[in-house]
Scaffold this motif. Structure first.
Motif, mmCIF file in Angstrom:
data_model
loop_
_atom_site.group_PDB
_atom_site.id
_atom_site.type_symbol
_atom_site.label_atom_id
_atom_site.label_comp_id
_atom_site.label_asym_id
_atom_site.label_seq_id
_atom_site.Cartn_x
_atom_site.Cartn_y
_atom_site.Cartn_z
ATOM 1 N N ALA A 1 0.669 -1.031 0.218
ATOM 2 C CA ALA A 1 -0.098 0.031 0.232
ATOM 3 C C ALA A 1 0.734 1.087 -0.115
ATOM 4 O O ALA A 1 0.604 2.357 -0.461
ATOM 5 C CB ALA A 1 -0.871 0.142 0.743
ATOM 6 N N ILE A 2 2.029 0.877 0.686
ATOM 7 C CA ILE A 2 2.684 2.347 0.509
ATOM 8 C C ILE A 2 3.640 2.823 -0.726
ATOM 9 O O ILE A 2 3.849 3.886 -0.491
ATOM 10 C CB ILE A 2 3.850 2.296 1.898
ATOM 11 C CG1 ILE A 2 3.182 2.450 3.201
ATOM 12 C CG2 ILE A 2 5.136 3.720 1.690
ATOM 13 C CD1 ILE A 2 4.312 1.547 4.479
ATOM 14 N N VAL A 3 3.881 1.899 -0.945
ATOM 15 C CA VAL A 3 5.065 2.140 -2.608
ATOM 16 C C VAL A 3 3.568 2.152 -3.534
ATOM 17 O O VAL A 3 3.676 3.089 -3.927
ATOM 18 C CB VAL A 3 5.531 0.500 -3.278
ATOM 19 C CG1 VAL A 3 6.158 0.862 -4.215
ATOM 20 C CG2 VAL A 3 6.626 0.399 -1.195
ATOM 21 N N VAL A 4 2.692 1.727 -3.546
ATOM 22 C CA VAL A 4 1.715 1.614 -4.836
ATOM 23 C C VAL A 4 0.634 3.051 -4.560
ATOM 24 O O VAL A 4 0.581 3.710 -5.482
ATOM 25 C CB VAL A 4 1.020 0.444 -4.345
ATOM 26 C CG1 VAL A 4 -0.789 1.104 -5.962
ATOM 27 C CG2 VAL A 4 1.662 -0.405 -4.889
ATOM 28 N N GLY B 1 -6.348 -2.510 -6.463
ATOM 29 C CA GLY B 1 -5.749 -3.813 -7.519
ATOM 30 C C GLY B 1 -4.803 -4.362 -7.649
ATOM 31 O O GLY B 1 -4.425 -5.170 -7.330
ATOM 32 N N GLN B 2 -4.025 -3.247 -8.085
ATOM 33 C CA GLN B 2 -2.714 -3.277 -7.192
ATOM 34 C C GLN B 2 -1.634 -4.106 -5.304
ATOM 35 O O GLN B 2 -1.667 -4.893 -5.774
ATOM 36 C CB GLN B 2 -1.588 -2.462 -7.192
ATOM 37 C CG GLN B 2 -0.740 -1.803 -9.334
ATOM 38 C CD GLN B 2 -0.061 -1.276 -9.347
ATOM 39 O OE1 GLN B 2 0.536 -0.846 -8.795
ATOM 40 N NE2 GLN B 2 -0.781 -0.130 -10.402
ATOM 41 N N ILE B 3 -2.609 -3.040 -4.930
ATOM 42 C CA ILE B 3 -2.069 -3.928 -3.753
ATOM 43 C C ILE B 3 -3.609 -5.239 -3.217
ATOM 44 O O ILE B 3 -2.241 -5.858 -2.357
ATOM 45 C CB ILE B 3 -3.430 -2.735 -2.734
ATOM 46 C CG1 ILE B 3 -2.587 -1.307 -2.310
ATOM 47 C CG2 ILE B 3 -3.125 -3.164 -1.283
ATOM 48 C CD1 ILE B 3 -2.905 -0.374 -1.764
ATOM 49 N N VAL B 4 -3.892 -5.564 -4.077
ATOM 50 C CA VAL B 4 -4.814 -7.133 -3.640
ATOM 51 C C VAL B 4 -3.950 -7.521 -4.020
ATOM 52 O O VAL B 4 -3.247 -8.976 -3.853
ATOM 53 C CB VAL B 4 -5.657 -6.411 -3.647
ATOM 54 C CG1 VAL B 4 -6.445 -8.052 -3.953
ATOM 55 C CG2 VAL B 4 -6.864 -5.930 -3.233
ATOM 56 N N THR B 5 -3.137 -7.689 -5.571
ATOM 57 C CA THR B 5 -2.363 -9.069 -6.585
ATOM 58 C C THR B 5 -0.841 -8.814 -6.467
ATOM 59 O O THR B 5 -0.964 -9.997 -7.149
ATOM 60 C CB THR B 5 -2.673 -7.939 -7.858
ATOM 61 O OG1 THR B 5 -2.561 -7.185 -8.274
ATOM 62 C CG2 THR B 5 -4.977 -8.532 -8.352
ATOM 63 N N ALA B 6 -0.765 -6.899 -6.148
ATOM 64 C CA ALA B 6 1.113 -7.185 -6.041
ATOM 65 C C ALA B 6 2.246 -8.546 -5.256
ATOM 66 O O ALA B 6 2.260 -9.442 -5.705
ATOM 67 C CB ALA B 6 1.752 -6.297 -6.142
ATOM 68 N N ALA C 1 -5.440 -10.579 -13.166
ATOM 69 C CA ALA C 1 -6.319 -10.156 -13.768
ATOM 70 C C ALA C 1 -7.466 -9.976 -13.228
ATOM 71 O O ALA C 1 -7.883 -8.893 -13.327
ATOM 72 C CB ALA C 1 -5.648 -10.048 -14.966
ATOM 73 N N ILE C 2 -8.389 -10.893 -13.473
ATOM 74 C CA ILE C 2 -8.897 -11.427 -12.139
ATOM 75 C C ILE C 2 -9.490 -10.265 -11.020
ATOM 76 O O ILE C 2 -10.082 -10.265 -11.286
ATOM 77 C CB ILE C 2 -9.599 -12.708 -12.366
ATOM 78 C CG1 ILE C 2 -9.602 -13.256 -13.487
ATOM 79 C CG2 ILE C 2 -11.535 -12.787 -11.976
ATOM 80 C CD1 ILE C 2 -9.823 -14.807 -13.476
ATOM 81 N N ILE C 3 -8.515 -10.859 -10.378
ATOM 82 C CA ILE C 3 -8.753 -10.160 -8.899
ATOM 83 C C ILE C 3 -9.065 -8.760 -8.609
ATOM 84 O O ILE C 3 -9.611 -8.379 -8.535
ATOM 85 C CB ILE C 3 -7.251 -10.993 -8.418
ATOM 86 C CG1 ILE C 3 -7.945 -12.454 -7.652
ATOM 87 C CG2 ILE C 3 -9.061 -10.058 -6.684
ATOM 88 C CD1 ILE C 3 -7.176 -12.977 -6.721
ATOM 89 N N ILE D 1 -13.679 -2.424 -10.690
ATOM 90 C CA ILE D 1 -14.658 -2.721 -11.481
ATOM 91 C C ILE D 1 -15.129 -0.844 -11.379
ATOM 92 O O ILE D 1 -15.273 -0.136 -12.107
ATOM 93 C CB ILE D 1 -15.589 -3.509 -11.895
ATOM 94 C CG1 ILE D 1 -14.911 -4.382 -12.578
ATOM 95 C CG2 ILE D 1 -16.992 -3.231 -12.304
ATOM 96 C CD1 ILE D 1 -15.873 -6.041 -12.611
ATOM 97 N N PRO D 2 -15.692 -0.915 -9.850
ATOM 98 C CA PRO D 2 -16.781 0.148 -9.051
ATOM 99 C C PRO D 2 -15.702 1.770 -10.245
ATOM 100 O O PRO D 2 -16.251 3.085 -10.585
ATOM 101 C CB PRO D 2 -16.633 0.126 -8.022
ATOM 102 C CG PRO D 2 -16.558 -1.189 -7.876
ATOM 103 C CD PRO D 2 -15.783 -1.491 -8.769
ATOM 104 N N PHE D 3 -14.854 2.071 -9.661
ATOM 105 C CA PHE D 3 -14.117 2.705 -9.964
ATOM 106 C C PHE D 3 -13.242 3.336 -11.566
ATOM 107 O O PHE D 3 -13.723 4.282 -11.906
ATOM 108 C CB PHE D 3 -12.740 3.052 -9.517
ATOM 109 C CG PHE D 3 -12.781 2.695 -7.652
ATOM 110 C CD1 PHE D 3 -12.700 3.972 -7.106
ATOM 111 C CD2 PHE D 3 -12.490 1.731 -7.404
ATOM 112 C CE1 PHE D 3 -13.056 3.563 -5.498
ATOM 113 C CE2 PHE D 3 -12.739 1.133 -6.274
ATOM 114 C CZ PHE D 3 -13.037 2.761 -5.189
ATOM 115 N N SER D 4 -13.356 1.990 -12.002
ATOM 116 C CA SER D 4 -13.414 2.179 -13.732
ATOM 117 C C SER D 4 -14.786 2.733 -14.599
ATOM 118 O O SER D 4 -14.825 3.584 -15.410
ATOM 119 C CB SER D 4 -12.784 0.534 -14.046
ATOM 120 O OG SER D 4 -11.242 1.063 -13.928
#
Length: 395
Positions: free
Chosen positions: A105-108, A338-343, A297-299, A305-308
């Motif tokens: 979270a900090i880096v992203v 998305g990056q915080i969850v999947t990275a 990618a799916i996650i 999606i709501p933000f997009s």
């Protein structure tokens, strides 16, 4: 026993005994009744834990007990299956959320803020240009400023991803042994390897650029000399070949950043060793890596999606500078989540695939098992040296 003649021995008439079937022991009729071939109908074995029931791990006919593999941390110390890799990639996040989700979270967030700020100013400048009154030079300057800021934002994202992958690699290396690590300790261990990480990624980008540039150059030359139809006919197989070459390049260099961090190798040595580890099991590494990317990618798509949708609505309904900026903010928030969850998951898949290749190719599980007996009061970095190449037994 004496006989009638006053000597010792068998009595007269005693002959040699005939050895045959042993006598039947027990009362007459002893044994299972005729027609008995097993337990009666409806019989079930006793449940686990019942007195006399063999404990888990007991295998009759194979020497009794087969001990389970050692598992001091997130993976068993044996060749890994697909489920082992994916479960371990999630398990280390649950085991140390502060150093995974918090660090990510900090880096992203910092990278997204820098990228957003770089784009907001040029967007406002472009939207304020009055194309009827301003000079051509000012219009070009505004457009170039927007392009430059977008490029710098993308570069910031790439650099933050490189740093984040190095930090998460250290966290996973400790989690294999069940040890935690703080964000500060992870940074102190990675900061000396940043130049090597940047060098490896730079070589990967250079290789991809050469492949794409070569294909585009060939197609352009054919279009200029022969014509557009020939360029299209030639461009389709060349494009497919370029995609295959990019996947091949990305796969054989997949472990190079991990090697630079955990084995502390220089750039070219990391690249050579990554090629050596991958080439003997190329398709398995590629398949698991692509499956991990698909899951991520799916996650990421699901959580963003709501933000997009909100960003696209603002772009479509409010073409002003404020609407564009608000849309960029929403898109950045969705991308960050998305990056915080999947990275952490994608980094875990790569590092655990690397560990699996060393286990299969170098019996590295025997090296990792030496870290199983380290006492709890030992320093948290007491297993870091086990990842070094010099610790691996040579076959």
């Amino acid at each position: 026993m004496s006989n009638d003649a006053g000597g010792y021995g068998p009595p007269p008439g005693y002959g040699t005994p005939a050895y045959g079937a042993p006598p039947a022991y027990g009362p007459s009729g002893y044994g299972p009744p005729p027609g008995y071939y097993g337990p009666p109908p409806g019989y079930a074995p006793p449940p686990p834990g019942y007195p006399g029931h063999p404990p888990p791990g007991y295998q009759p006919g194979f020497g009794g007990f087969t001990p389970p593999p050692l598992k001091p941390g997130i993976i068993p110390l044996r060749p890994l299956t697909l489920s082992d890799v994916f479960n371990g990639a999630f398990a280390y996040v649950r085991a140390n959320p502060k150093a995974t989700l918090g660090l990510t979270a900090i880096v992203v967030v910092v990278a997204q803020l820098i990228s957003l700020l770089l784009q907001v100013g040029p967007i406002a400048a472009v939207s304020s240009v009055d194309y009827a009154e301003q000079s051509r030079d000012m219009e070009i300057a505004a457009v170039l400023g927007l392009a430059l800021s977008t490029t710098l934002g993308a570069l910031t994202t790439v650099l933050s991803a490189i740093v984040l992958s190095g930090l998460l690699t250290v966290v996973i290396g400790r989690a294999v042994f069940g040890a935690d690590i703080s964000i500060g300790d992870a940074w102190r261990r990675v900061r000396g390897r940043l130049l090597a990480l940047f060098g490896i990624v730079g070589i990967e980008v250079l290789g991809a650029t050469l492949i794409i540039g070569l294909v585009i150059g060939i197609i352009a030359m054919v279009a200029y000399i022969i014509g557009g139809v020939a360029a299209v006919v030639l461009g389709i197989p060349l494009g497919l070949a370029a995609i295959a070459a990019l996947f091949y390049l990305g796969t054989i260099l997949l472990f190079a950043p991990t090697l630079a961090v955990l084995e502390r190798l220089p750039v070219m040595a990391s690249i050579r060793r990554s090629i050596a580890l991958v080439k003997k099991d190329f398709w398995r590494v590629l398949g698991i890596w692509l499956l991990g990317q698909l899951v991520a990618a799916i996650i990421a798509g699901a959580v963003s999606i709501p933000f997009s949708i909100g960003g696209q609505l603002f772009l479509g309904t409010d073409p002003s500078a404020s609407g564009t900026v608000l849309a960029l903010v929403l898109l950045s928030i969705g991308s960050a989540i998305g990056q915080i969850v999947t990275a952490p998951f994608t980094a875990g898949v790569v590092v655990l695939l690397y560990a699996d290749r060393r286990i299969r190719a170098e019996a590295f599980d025997l090296v990792l098992q030496t870290g199983f007996g380290i006492p709890p009061y030992a320093p948290s970095d007491s297993t870091d040296h086990l990842w070094l190449t010099s610790q691996t037994p040579q076959r």
